[in-house]
Design an enzyme around this catalytic site. Structure first.
Site, PDB file in Angstrom:
ATOM      1  N   LYS A  36      33.778  34.126  30.798  1.00  0.00           N
ATOM      2  CA  LYS A  36      33.061  35.300  31.310  1.00  0.00           C
ATOM      3  C   LYS A  36      32.073  35.871  30.298  1.00  0.00           C
ATOM      4  O   LYS A  36      31.155  36.587  30.685  1.00  0.00           O
ATOM      5  CB  LYS A  36      34.057  36.401  31.673  1.00  0.00           C
ATOM      6  CG  LYS A  36      35.085  35.958  32.706  1.00  0.00           C
ATOM      7  CD  LYS A  36      35.242  36.960  33.783  1.00  0.00           C
ATOM      8  CE  LYS A  36      36.295  36.516  34.777  1.00  0.00           C
ATOM      9  NZ  LYS A  36      35.882  36.854  36.134  1.00  0.00           N
TER      10      LYS A  36
ATOM     11  N   GLU B 275      36.450  32.606  46.092  1.00  0.00           N
ATOM     12  CA  GLU B 275      37.102  32.965  47.354  1.00  0.00           C
ATOM     13  C   GLU B 275      36.381  32.374  48.566  1.00  0.00           C
ATOM     14  O   GLU B 275      37.023  31.876  49.486  1.00  0.00           O
ATOM     15  CB  GLU B 275      37.165  34.493  47.498  1.00  0.00           C
ATOM     16  CG  GLU B 275      38.106  35.177  46.527  1.00  0.00           C
ATOM     17  CD  GLU B 275      37.938  36.690  46.595  1.00  0.00           C
ATOM     18  OE1 GLU B 275      38.540  37.326  47.468  1.00  0.00           O
ATOM     19  OE2 GLU B 275      37.183  37.242  45.770  1.00  0.00           O
TER      20      GLU B 275
ATOM     21  N   THR C  22      26.711  38.874  31.620  1.00  0.00           N
ATOM     22  CA  THR C  22      27.056  39.806  32.697  1.00  0.00           C
ATOM     23  C   THR C  22      25.770  40.563  33.009  1.00  0.00           C
ATOM     24  O   THR C  22      25.120  41.053  32.087  1.00  0.00           O
ATOM     25  CB  THR C  22      28.144  40.800  32.223  1.00  0.00           C
ATOM     26  OG1 THR C  22      29.258  40.055  31.738  1.00  0.00           O
ATOM     27  CG2 THR C  22      28.588  41.731  33.332  1.00  0.00           C
TER      28      THR C  22
ATOM     29  N   ASP D 112      36.487  45.346  32.213  1.00  0.00           N
ATOM     30  CA  ASP D 112      36.360  44.925  33.609  1.00  0.00           C
ATOM     31  C   ASP D 112      37.714  45.021  34.300  1.00  0.00           C
ATOM     32  O   ASP D 112      38.687  44.402  33.857  1.00  0.00           O
ATOM     33  CB  ASP D 112      35.813  43.491  33.668  1.00  0.00           C
ATOM     34  CG  ASP D 112      35.342  43.123  35.072  1.00  0.00           C
ATOM     35  OD1 ASP D 112      35.134  44.035  35.897  1.00  0.00           O
ATOM     36  OD2 ASP D 112      35.186  41.920  35.334  1.00  0.00           O
TER      37      ASP D 112
ATOM     38  N   ARG E 189      34.598  29.235  36.413  1.00  0.00           N
ATOM     39  CA  ARG E 189      35.990  29.152  36.883  1.00  0.00           C
ATOM     40  C   ARG E 189      36.782  28.044  36.203  1.00  0.00           C
ATOM     41  O   ARG E 189      37.996  28.170  36.014  1.00  0.00           O
ATOM     42  CB  ARG E 189      36.021  28.934  38.398  1.00  0.00           C
ATOM     43  CG  ARG E 189      35.387  30.058  39.200  1.00  0.00           C
ATOM     44  CD  ARG E 189      36.033  31.380  38.925  1.00  0.00           C
ATOM     45  NE  ARG E 189      35.441  32.450  39.733  1.00  0.00           N
ATOM     46  CZ  ARG E 189      35.737  33.723  39.556  1.00  0.00           C
ATOM     47  NH1 ARG E 189      36.583  34.107  38.622  1.00  0.00           N
ATOM     48  NH2 ARG E 189      35.177  34.640  40.310  1.00  0.00           N
TER      49      ARG E 189
ATOM     50  N   GLU F 228      30.273  37.199  40.530  1.00  0.00           N
ATOM     51  CA  GLU F 228      31.256  38.160  41.048  1.00  0.00           C
ATOM     52  C   GLU F 228      30.514  39.425  41.451  1.00  0.00           C
ATOM     53  O   GLU F 228      29.822  40.033  40.625  1.00  0.00           O
ATOM     54  CB  GLU F 228      32.325  38.489  40.008  1.00  0.00           C
ATOM     55  CG  GLU F 228      33.342  37.375  39.876  1.00  0.00           C
ATOM     56  CD  GLU F 228      34.551  37.759  39.028  1.00  0.00           C
ATOM     57  OE1 GLU F 228      35.659  37.286  39.328  1.00  0.00           O
ATOM     58  OE2 GLU F 228      34.381  38.527  38.068  1.00  0.00           O
TER      59      GLU F 228
ATOM     60  N   ASP G  46      29.455  39.818  37.374  1.00  0.00           N
ATOM     61  CA  ASP G  46      30.279  39.275  36.282  1.00  0.00           C
ATOM     62  C   ASP G  46      30.324  37.747  36.455  1.00  0.00           C
ATOM     63  O   ASP G  46      31.277  37.192  36.997  1.00  0.00           O
ATOM     64  CB  ASP G  46      31.681  39.890  36.365  1.00  0.00           C
ATOM     65  CG  ASP G  46      32.618  39.331  35.309  1.00  0.00           C
ATOM     66  OD1 ASP G  46      32.132  38.811  34.294  1.00  0.00           O
ATOM     67  OD2 ASP G  46      33.846  39.408  35.514  1.00  0.00           O
TER      68      ASP G  46
ATOM     69  N   GLU H 154      30.270  43.011  41.845  1.00  0.00           N
ATOM     70  CA  GLU H 154      30.977  44.169  41.301  1.00  0.00           C
ATOM     71  C   GLU H 154      30.020  45.351  41.215  1.00  0.00           C
ATOM     72  O   GLU H 154      28.810  45.199  41.308  1.00  0.00           O
ATOM     73  CB  GLU H 154      31.491  43.888  39.876  1.00  0.00           C
ATOM     74  CG  GLU H 154      32.461  42.731  39.781  1.00  0.00           C
ATOM     75  CD  GLU H 154      33.291  42.755  38.496  1.00  0.00           C
ATOM     76  OE1 GLU H 154      33.444  43.843  37.891  1.00  0.00           O
ATOM     77  OE2 GLU H 154      33.773  41.687  38.101  1.00  0.00           O
TER      78      GLU H 154
ATOM     79  N   GLN I 262      37.539  29.308  32.667  1.00  0.00           N
ATOM     80  CA  GLN I 262      38.483  30.429  32.807  1.00  0.00           C
ATOM     81  C   GLN I 262      39.899  29.940  33.127  1.00  0.00           C
ATOM     82  O   GLN I 262      40.872  30.400  32.528  1.00  0.00           O
ATOM     83  CB  GLN I 262      37.993  31.360  33.921  1.00  0.00           C
ATOM     84  CG  GLN I 262      38.836  32.597  34.143  1.00  0.00           C
ATOM     85  CD  GLN I 262      38.355  33.424  35.351  1.00  0.00           C
ATOM     86  OE1 GLN I 262      37.281  33.190  35.887  1.00  0.00           O
ATOM     87  NE2 GLN I 262      39.152  34.381  35.769  1.00  0.00           N
TER      88      GLN I 262
ATOM     89  N   HIS J 201      40.685  40.848  46.747  1.00  0.00           N
ATOM     90  CA  HIS J 201      40.325  39.863  45.721  1.00  0.00           C
ATOM     91  C   HIS J 201      41.577  39.406  44.964  1.00  0.00           C
ATOM     92  O   HIS J 201      41.789  38.213  44.761  1.00  0.00           O
ATOM     93  CB  HIS J 201      39.303  40.484  44.763  1.00  0.00           C
ATOM     94  CG  HIS J 201      38.948  39.614  43.601  1.00  0.00           C
ATOM     95  ND1 HIS J 201      38.323  38.388  43.741  1.00  0.00           N
ATOM     96  CD2 HIS J 201      39.119  39.790  42.262  1.00  0.00           C
ATOM     97  CE1 HIS J 201      38.129  37.860  42.538  1.00  0.00           C
ATOM     98  NE2 HIS J 201      38.600  38.682  41.627  1.00  0.00           N
TER      99      HIS J 201
HETATM  100  O1  LIG Z   1      45.055  36.106  39.683  1.00  0.00           O
HETATM  101  C1  LIG Z   1      44.725  35.331  38.779  1.00  0.00           C
HETATM  102  O2  LIG Z   1      45.533  34.682  38.126  1.00  0.00           O
HETATM  103  C2  LIG Z   1      43.307  35.147  38.452  1.00  0.00           C
HETATM  104  C3  LIG Z   1      42.367  35.975  38.905  1.00  0.00           C
HETATM  105  C4  LIG Z   1      40.976  35.735  38.640  1.00  0.00           C
HETATM  106  O3  LIG Z   1      40.596  34.690  38.136  1.00  0.00           O
HETATM  107  C5  LIG Z   1      39.997  36.764  39.071  1.00  0.00           C
HETATM  108  C6  LIG Z   1      39.015  37.103  38.021  1.00  0.00           C
HETATM  109  O4  LIG Z   1      38.154  36.321  37.633  1.00  0.00           O
HETATM  110  C7  LIG Z   1      39.093  38.439  37.443  1.00  0.00           C
HETATM  111  C8  LIG Z   1      37.843  39.194  37.645  1.00  0.00           C
HETATM  112  O5  LIG Z   1      37.631  39.683  38.765  1.00  0.00           O
HETATM  113  O6  LIG Z   1      37.031  39.317  36.681  1.00  0.00           O
HETATM  114 CA   LIG Z   2      35.225  40.447  37.061  1.00  0.00          CA
HETATM  115 MG   LIG Z   3      30.755  38.197  32.892  1.00  0.00          MG
END
Ligand SMILES: O=C(O)/C=C/C(=O)CC(=O)CC(=O)O
Ligand SMILES: [Ca+2]
Ligand SMILES: [Mg+2]
Length: 424
Positions: free
Chosen positions: A261, A372, A265, A134, A245, A207, A241, A209, A248, A141
């Site tokens: 994640k 976002e 998916t 990914d 959060r 997400e 995706d 995508e 993560q 973003h």
């Molecule tokens: O910029 C960061 O530290 C974190 C970015 C993200 O969490 C974005 C994310 O989840 C990546 C993705 O698009 O899968």
């Molecule tokens: Ca992603």
């Molecule tokens: Mg995923």
């Protein structure tokens, strides 16, 4: 000129003769005795069974005549055959389904065998996905995430403008549209000095995508040239995706996303080929600084694909539109992604999936995830009068994508999934 089929195709259909996306279907068990999965293309409200057409010898060109690629239960063999075979298949199928061609039009038995209403079939994953990567290719973003997590001064890491950033995702939990998603449990980011808590994710997100499906792979040790990378991409699917959060945020330093994640998916069942997308190609954004030579393309292309995310919450009749974006907003192109992925000699294989990363645009209503859209839960959205930050049990999230041609559309259908409560 708009192409015309003897199969009725509504003007708003995503699947006219100009599209012909590939998928794998099985006849719903209640309809008939269970059959094996077969490759097909979509035409209007029908699937066109390619195994039937192959069995009666109608794929009679040099690449497909002696091939069993349409007698497989996945598209891996066909996508691995490369562009000459894809072109031959497209030309043959377009001709067979055209209003001027009698072979099928005037053969009721063959028509009945090969054209099945979509309501009678179930779509499966189109390929066996060996590996899934990914990327993180939307600058909007990346910048928004960066502002949230690092502040406006250091929003985008310095490496971002030099290479398409990515992480290795989990292929085993990729599911086809319509599959329920169980809310993940895990360790979550502690507030201040408190210890991490364990439990169902409280910040479950989608997400928006798309993902490239790899066609012919490359040999281990032999990178793909960026100007030849398009020959290694069969087509695109929609992809969600799903992201927890809170899980993560706690786990991703320093090695990147993991359990936040890998619980699921979702991809759409139809692979729209690059050939069908060609009329909608457009210039990719200008890249500054100029990328290194191995990423510098003679012709840097994106596609104009309008994207939309809708949500239907439990107990609500109406769907709400969450966001509208476009594939053309991506900074790094899918061909640069392939070149970068393989520059160290890493081999891609037919059917591998390369996610674009969340496709956010420049406008506040074009952001590609709830992180976002709600600024990490600080601002609630209004869903038909009810405030909302992250996903709740019973929510169904639906992604769609469509290219608008002159008098026809080339679309991706939908990519949907419903959130089920966490399990103990
Ligand atoms: O910029 C960061 O530290 C974190 C970015 C993200 O969490 C974005 C994310 O989840 C990546 C993705 O698009 O899968
Ligand atoms: Ca992603
Ligand atoms: Mg995923």
């Amino acid at each position: 000129m708009v192409l015309k089929s003897f199969v009725e195709v509504d003007i708003d259909s995503h699947f006219p003769l100009e599209n012909l996306p590939y998928g794998i279907f099985i006849i719903k068990s209640s309809e008939q005795q269970q059959q094996l999965p077969h490759p097909c293309v979509a035409i209007g409200e029908f699937v066109f069974d390619l195994s039937v057409i192959s069995s009666v010898g109608l794929f009679n060109g040099p690449f497909l005549k002696d091939s069993d690629c349409f007698h497989q239960s996945s598209l891996n063999k066909f996508v691995g055959m490369g562009r000459p075979a894809w072109k031959e298949a497209r030309t043959t199928i377009q001709k067979l389904l055209s209003v001027d061609e009698p072979t099928l039009r005037d053969n009721a038995i063959l028509r009945e065998k090969s054209l099945l209403p979509m309501s009678k079939v179930q779509m499966l994953l189109p390929t066996i996905i060996g590996d899934y990567t990914d990327f993180f290719s939307s600058m909007y973003h990346a910048r928004n995430c960066g502002i949230m997590f690092r502040g406006p001064e250091n929003a985008i890491n310095p490496n971002w403008f030099h290479l398409p950033i990515a992480y290795h995702g989990r292929a085993s939990s990729i599911v086809v549209s319509g599959t329920d998603i169980i809310r993940p449990r895990g360790q979550s980011h502690p507030a201040g000095n408190s210890p991490p808590y364990f439990g169902p994710s409280r910040k479950l997100d989608f997400e928006l995508e798309m993902a490239a499906v790899v066609g012919p792979g490359n040999e281990l040790g032999k990178p793909v040239d960026v100007n030849e990378a398009a020959d290694h991409i069969f087509g695109l699917v929609l992809m969600n995706d799903w992201s927890a959060r809170d899980i993560q945020a706690w786990e991703y330093v320093p090695l990147g996303p993991f359990l936040g994640k890998s619980f699921g998916t979702t991809i759409s069942p139809w692979i729209v080929t690059l050939d069908a997308l060609e009329p909608f190609s457009c210039d990719a954004p200008k890249q500054e600084p100029q990328p290194l030579p191995y990423l510098a393309e003679k012709n840097s292309k994106n596609y104009d694909i309008s994207l939309e995310v809708r949500i239907k919450s439990a107990g609500q009749e109406q769907e709400s539109v969450l966001t509208k974006s476009n594939f053309k907003h991506l900074y790094w192109t899918i061909t640069q992604q392939v070149a970068h992925h393989t520059i160290n000699g890493c081999n891609l294989r037919p059917g591998d999936l390369l996610g674009t990363g969340t496709i956010s645009g420049p406008e506040p209503d074009s952001l590609g995830c709830l992180l976002e859209l709600t600024w990490n839960g600080k601002n609630s959205l209004n869903l038909n009068g009810l405030p909302r930050t992250f996903l709740e049990d019973g929510d169904e999230v639906v992604l769609t994508g469509v290219c608008k041609g002159d008098g026809y559309k080339v679309g991706f259908g939908t990519c949907s999934g419903k959130i089920l409560p966490a399990q103990n």
